[in-house]
Design a protein around this motif. Structure first.
Motif, PDB file in Angstrom:
ATOM      1  N   GLU C  95       0.792  -1.215   0.000  1.00 36.01           N
ATOM      2  CA  GLU C  95       0.000   0.000   0.000  1.00 36.01           C
ATOM      3  C   GLU C  95       0.829   1.273   0.000  1.00 36.01           C
ATOM      4  O   GLU C  95       0.608   2.172  -0.805  1.00 36.01           O
ATOM      5  CB  GLU C  95      -0.918   0.005   1.222  1.00 36.01           C
ATOM      6  N   ILE C  98       2.610   3.022  -3.248  1.00 37.33           N
ATOM      7  CA  ILE C  98       1.896   3.527  -4.410  1.00 37.33           C
ATOM      8  C   ILE C  98       1.820   5.047  -4.359  1.00 37.33           C
ATOM      9  O   ILE C  98       1.368   5.624  -3.379  1.00 37.33           O
ATOM     10  CB  ILE C  98       0.496   2.893  -4.480  1.00 37.33           C
ATOM     11  N   GLY C 100       0.836   6.926  -7.409  1.00 41.33           N
ATOM     12  CA  GLY C 100      -0.054   7.427  -8.446  1.00 41.33           C
ATOM     13  C   GLY C 100      -1.518   7.277  -8.087  1.00 41.33           C
ATOM     14  O   GLY C 100      -1.896   6.430  -7.288  1.00 41.33           O
ATOM     15  N   LEU C 101      -2.335   8.130  -8.678  1.00 42.80           N
ATOM     16  CA  LEU C 101      -3.769   8.050  -8.426  1.00 42.80           C
ATOM     17  C   LEU C 101      -4.411   6.943  -9.242  1.00 42.80           C
ATOM     18  O   LEU C 101      -5.378   6.327  -8.822  1.00 42.80           O
ATOM     19  CB  LEU C 101      -4.440   9.366  -8.806  1.00 42.80           C
ATOM     20  N   GLU C 141      -8.566   3.555 -10.445  1.00 40.61           N
ATOM     21  CA  GLU C 141      -7.893   4.313  -9.389  1.00 40.61           C
ATOM     22  C   GLU C 141      -7.220   3.328  -8.436  1.00 40.61           C
ATOM     23  O   GLU C 141      -7.795   2.300  -8.093  1.00 40.61           O
ATOM     24  CB  GLU C 141      -8.908   5.169  -8.623  1.00 40.61           C
ATOM     25  N   TYR C 143      -6.551   3.276  -5.269  1.00 35.91           N
ATOM     26  CA  TYR C 143      -7.068   2.927  -3.954  1.00 35.91           C
ATOM     27  C   TYR C 143      -8.216   1.931  -4.016  1.00 35.91           C
ATOM     28  O   TYR C 143      -8.620   1.373  -3.008  1.00 35.91           O
ATOM     29  CB  TYR C 143      -7.462   4.185  -3.167  1.00 35.91           C
ATOM     30  N   LYS C 144      -8.719   1.707  -5.194  1.00 37.87           N
ATOM     31  CA  LYS C 144      -9.803   0.736  -5.333  1.00 37.87           C
ATOM     32  C   LYS C 144      -9.313  -0.680  -5.584  1.00 37.87           C
ATOM     33  O   LYS C 144     -10.120  -1.576  -5.784  1.00 37.87           O
ATOM     34  CB  LYS C 144     -10.718   1.150  -6.490  1.00 37.87           C
ATOM     35  N   SER C 146      -7.654  -4.373  -4.734  1.00 37.79           N
ATOM     36  CA  SER C 146      -7.554  -5.256  -3.568  1.00 37.79           C
ATOM     37  C   SER C 146      -6.086  -5.368  -3.176  1.00 37.79           C
ATOM     38  O   SER C 146      -5.195  -4.955  -3.922  1.00 37.79           O
ATOM     39  CB  SER C 146      -8.117  -6.631  -3.901  1.00 37.79           C
TER      40      SER C 146
END
Ligand code: ATP
Ligand code: ATP
Ligand code: MG
Ligand code: MG
Lengths: 278, 267, 295
Positions: C95, C98, C100-101, C141, C143-144, C146
């Motif tokens: 996590e 990362i 980038g968006l 995106e 953050y979506k 898994s």
């Protein structure tokens, strides 16, 4: 599998999507978990395991269908009530660790659900001992390695002493000692206190060695649900779900030892079959 | 669950896709200037209305617009409570604690509330429709140091990052039995305040992790940087910027002639 | 062959804690070698990776004694950003690495910093996304994603930079078994291309047939530097109790103590199966022996 009249947790045709404009991430899930069950949830990355697990204690609410906990819709529970019933351990420890010291983190849960100060201390100390973090209890969690944070996350749920546990990949990044400790503990709670446990893992040998029931997921659906030995020897379905059977099962398969009369998913089972075959 | 590192959400809207980030930044500044040129409630109310329309146009989700509206009402209420004590111009309305409250005082209060609301709103609209990636890219294009662009981009990320952290912690605490919708106002506020400390410290951790992740991929190793994000000023941008200039000119004209200005000796 | 990595008498502790994490560690890695690193949890594997990557001491402060050379550059003398052009990394935590968006931005971030041509960067993406099974997620995106999808993305992002030296710190911890297999296949391909790889993993079985050397750490020290083939071909009873024995090794040692297998069996799956075939065919040892052995 115990068979009470009423399931402890029941998924009744549950579907869920994160956003109205995106497709369903889990679909039409029907699942019954009884008190004392010890269930492994396995499946490909992105198959919806975490999403499903977050429905058990109502962190996520179904878009369709409903989740019943002891016969009551998960939405109908108050937060505190639910927390006293079900403990939830996140896949990423950093999603749940927020206290300033290791000790405070472990004590947070027991305090929040209203145990006496003595009991809080006692249960927290025991949990820290179990994950071998007692000597680190005064430090800030960001000073721990990833494996240690993983153990801390597990400890802070164990300390709550609840009768149902949902643990999302609790053995990620742990060495053999760490994995064994956590799994031995879960197994013994399950057998001694009849604790209901739902565990998500990619570690197939852990599943074979410890867990009696497996729910196999693929693309948001439940593909198989049954005794571990049966599921782990269903080569076709496993392949569909991007899961490889345990190494011993693959070897047994290669040697034509899987004749349907016995199951081989664990080390001693393969050894026994080999000795008999000679 | 963290809601991502930015307020920016990619949407197929005109504001998102068709207008260059430089143009948007220019219009942001233009709106700021304009809202400072007028101090009467009517022109500011018109600007507010236009911005609301632009928010819908930029596909800002309704809950966010609602929050902005609520904040706006709060700002206006606050400034209506404050300004009348200082403003002596206009006709007297009534006496309160020995001070005459005037009509201009109340109107000026409304105008100032509107002004702050406009500023917050336009900034939000800008953040919502301009991707940090594009901001960095446009800095590059303008020949400004890209690190400065990144710094701007990253600090824009900070607000939603903290919001995301907040959400994460709240969810983690909920699953351990803390209920934010229960209890009186005071106990709810207390619960929220208790999160502040850990949240700030964690934000620092995250900022550190972000710095490590960026350095690990050669950030800052060269003096230049390329970008896959294309930013191009097209004729539409020129029209929009030209329009912005004209409006500012008009604003200055109005200010000089006192049009839309309630009190000349106030900003 | 020339050296990619040289670590000389390296000791380290973090600023906020005076415990020495790494103690007098020395080793060298030749260009094109694949080296596995194992050790108990908390022994300092990730800390060592930070040192190799120059993040220690440039970004994370602490007390560093000794020296690290990457491509003959002393890590003390240049910034971590500069060293990053020589050595890539996939961090342990999917996590927090990362930046980038969106998936696309994330992949481009490294090459953009190295001033590569945008068209070239874009053309590299589809292959790598397919490699990590994220072909349909290019516009998603980040953050979506898994947990496992984030880890897959992190691997692809590191590969986007075509590193000559690559550190993989538990790159498959959250991957499904097939994904794990795919990553190891990718490692084999990189090895073929001559990339130097440093691989940390608790699952030693996949590592065995990829790595040229195994470095074992205990208590902050390098305690063993061996060939993977020899590693399990000896009596490890009571040693390295933190290390999970691959199932074949467990089976082998049980067969051994049952008097069926004569020596130590080959820990690689295919060769193990061959040895089993021979044993089954010969079949002349005692039948029922208490199958004990170690786990
Ligand atoms: N917050 C979110 N918003 C939108 N989509 C999401 C979100 N979280 C997960 N998803 C998507 O939903 C799907 C299922 O995700 P989930 O996290 O449940 O998978 P998983 O089975 O737990 O995978 P893993 O083994 O990688 O942890 C994935 O395709 C993921 O991209
Ligand atoms: N930023 C930090 N500040 C202080 N101590 C730290 C920091 N990061 C890690 N440590 C400590 O250093 C030791 C080594 O940590 P490291 O993460 O390198 O171990 P590891 O071998 O990678 O473990 P794992 O198998 O869990 O990944 C641990 O005891 C950890 O608590
Ligand atoms: Mg998951
Ligand atoms: Mg590590």
């Amino acid at each position: 599998m115990a068979t009470d009249a009423m399931p402890h947790i029941e998924f009744d045709q549950v579907s869920f999507r994160y956003d109205k404009s995106t497709p369903f991430v889990i679909q039409d899930i029907r699942l019954q978990i009884y008190t004392g069950d010890f269930v492994a949830l396995i499946g490909q990355n992105g198959s919806g395991k975490t999403t499903l697990a977050k429905h058990v204690n109502g962190i996520l609410k179904p878009s369709l269908g409903q989740v019943l906990v002891n016969g009551r819709a998960s939405q109908a529970y108050k937060r505190l009530e639910m927390a006293r019933l079900i403990g939830y351990c996140y896949q990423n420890p950093d999603h749940q660790i927020f206290s300033q010291t290791v000790e405070a983190e472990v004590e947070y849960g027991p305090k929040a659900i209203g145990y006496t100060p003595e009991k809080v201390k006692e249960q927290s100390a025991a949990a820290l001992e179990l994950v071998e973090l007692t000597h680190r209890r005064k430090v800030h969690p960001s000073m721990l390695g990833r494996g240690e944070r993983q153990r801390l996350a597990v400890a802070s749920i164990l300390a709550m002493g609840v009768s149902t546990l949902v643990v999302d990949e609790p053995t990620t990044g742990l060495d053999f000692v760490g994995v064994t400790r956590i799994m031995d503990l879960l197994a013994s709670w399950n057998s001694r206190f009849n604790t209901t446990i739902v565990i998500i893992t990619h570690d197939i040998s852990v599943v074979a060695d410890y867990i009696p029931r497996v729910v196999l997921m693929a693309q948001g659906r439940v593909l198989l649900d049954g005794p571990t030995a049966d599921v782990l020897q269903s080569f076709g379905e496993l392949k569909e779900a991007a899961i490889r059977p345990p190494q011993v099962t693959r070897i047994a398969h290669a040697l034509n030892l899987l004749d349907g009369t016995r199951s081989i998913v664990r080390v001693p089972e393969l050894v026994e079959a080999l000795l008999q075959r000679r | 669950m963290p809601s991502g590192y930015s307020l920016y959400i990619d949407r197929p809207s005109f504001l998102h896709q068709k207008i260059d980030p430089r143009t948007k930044t220019f219009m942001l500044v233009a709106t700021f200037v304009l809202s400072l040129l007028f101090n009467g409630p009517i022109p500011l109310a018109v600007m507010f209305g236009l911005l609301l329309a632009a928010s819908r146009w930029g596909m800002v989700p309704w809950p966010l617009v609602r929050v902005l509206l609520m904040t706006g009402i709060w700002f206006i209420a606050l400034s209506v409570l404050i300004w009348p004590w200082y403003v002596r111009e206009g006709s007297d309305l009534f006496r309160l604690f020995g001070v005459w409250i005037t009509s201009d005082g109340v109107l000026f209060g409304i105008a100032m509330g509107l002004r702050v609301t406009i500023m917050v709103m336009v900034a939000t609209l800008w953040m919502f429709t301009t991707s940090p990636q594009k901001i960095t890219a446009s800095f590059l294009k303008m020949g400004l140091p890209y690190k400065a662009g990144m710094a701007v981009g990253s600090s824009i990320r900070l607000v939603p990052l903290i919001a995301g952290e907040w959400a994460t912690i709240v969810e983690a605490q909920r699953s351990r039995g803390v209920d934010y919708s229960q209890g009186g106002l005071l106990s709810r506020a207390k619960k929220s305040v208790q999160i502040l400390g850990p949240m700030l410290l964690r934000s620092i951790d995250i900022a550190q992790a972000l710095a490590i992740a960026m350095e690990a991929r050669a950030f800052g190793s060269r003096s230049g940087r390329t970008s896959i994000t294309e930013v191009r000023l097209v004729s539409l941008d020129k029209w929009v910027m030209g329009f912005g200039l004209v409006v500012i000119g008009f604003g200055v004209f109005c200010r000089i002639h006192g049009i839309g200005v309630l009190l000349r000796n106030y900003l | 062959m020339s050296q990619s990595v040289r670590v000389e008498k390296l000791s380290f502790h973090y600023n906020n804690d005076t415990r020495w994490i790494l103690k007098n560690v020395s080793f060298e890695i030749c260009e094109g070698d694949v080296v596995g690193i194992v050790g108990p949890s908390g022994v300092g594997k990730s800390t060592l990776c930070y040192c190799l990557k120059g993040i220690i001491p440039d970004v994370i402060p602490g007390n560093l004694v000794g020296n690290v050379w990457i491509d003959n550059i002393n890590t003390r003398q240049v910034s971590a950003g500069k060293i990053a052009e020589h050595i890539g990394i996939v961090f342990q935590d999917p996590e927090s690495q990362i930046v980038g968006l969106t998936v696309e931005e994330e992949l481009a971030f490294g090459p953009e910093n190295m001033e590569e041509d945008p068209a070239e960067i874009l053309s590299r993406m589809p292959v790598l996304l397919d490699l990590v099974g994220l072909g349909t997620f290019r516009r998603q995106e980040t953050y979506k994603l898994s947990g496992g999808q984030k880890q897959r993305l992190a691997i692809a992002s590191a590969l986007m930079m075509h590193p000559k030296i690559l550190i993989l710190d538990e790159p498959t911890s959250e991957l499904d078994p097939v994904g794990r297999e795919e990553v190891y296949q990718a490692v084999r391909n990189l090895k073929e291309k001559g990339v130097t790889i440093i691989l940390v993993d608790h699952h030693i079985e996949e590592m065995l047939d990829v790595v040229d050397r195994l470095l074992v750490f205990e208590d902050g020290m390098l305690v063993e530097d061996s060939k993977p083939r020899d590693f399990f071909q000896r009596d490890l009873t009571g040693k390295y109790t933190w290390l999970r024995r691959p199932q074949v090794v467990q089976v082998g040692s049980m067969l051994h103590s049952a008097g069926v297998a004569k020596g130590f069996m080959n820990p690689l799956e295919e060769e193990f199966i061959e040895e089993l075939r021979e044993i089954l065919a010969s079949g002349n040892a005692p039948d029922s022996v208490a199958a004990g052995g170690e786990r």
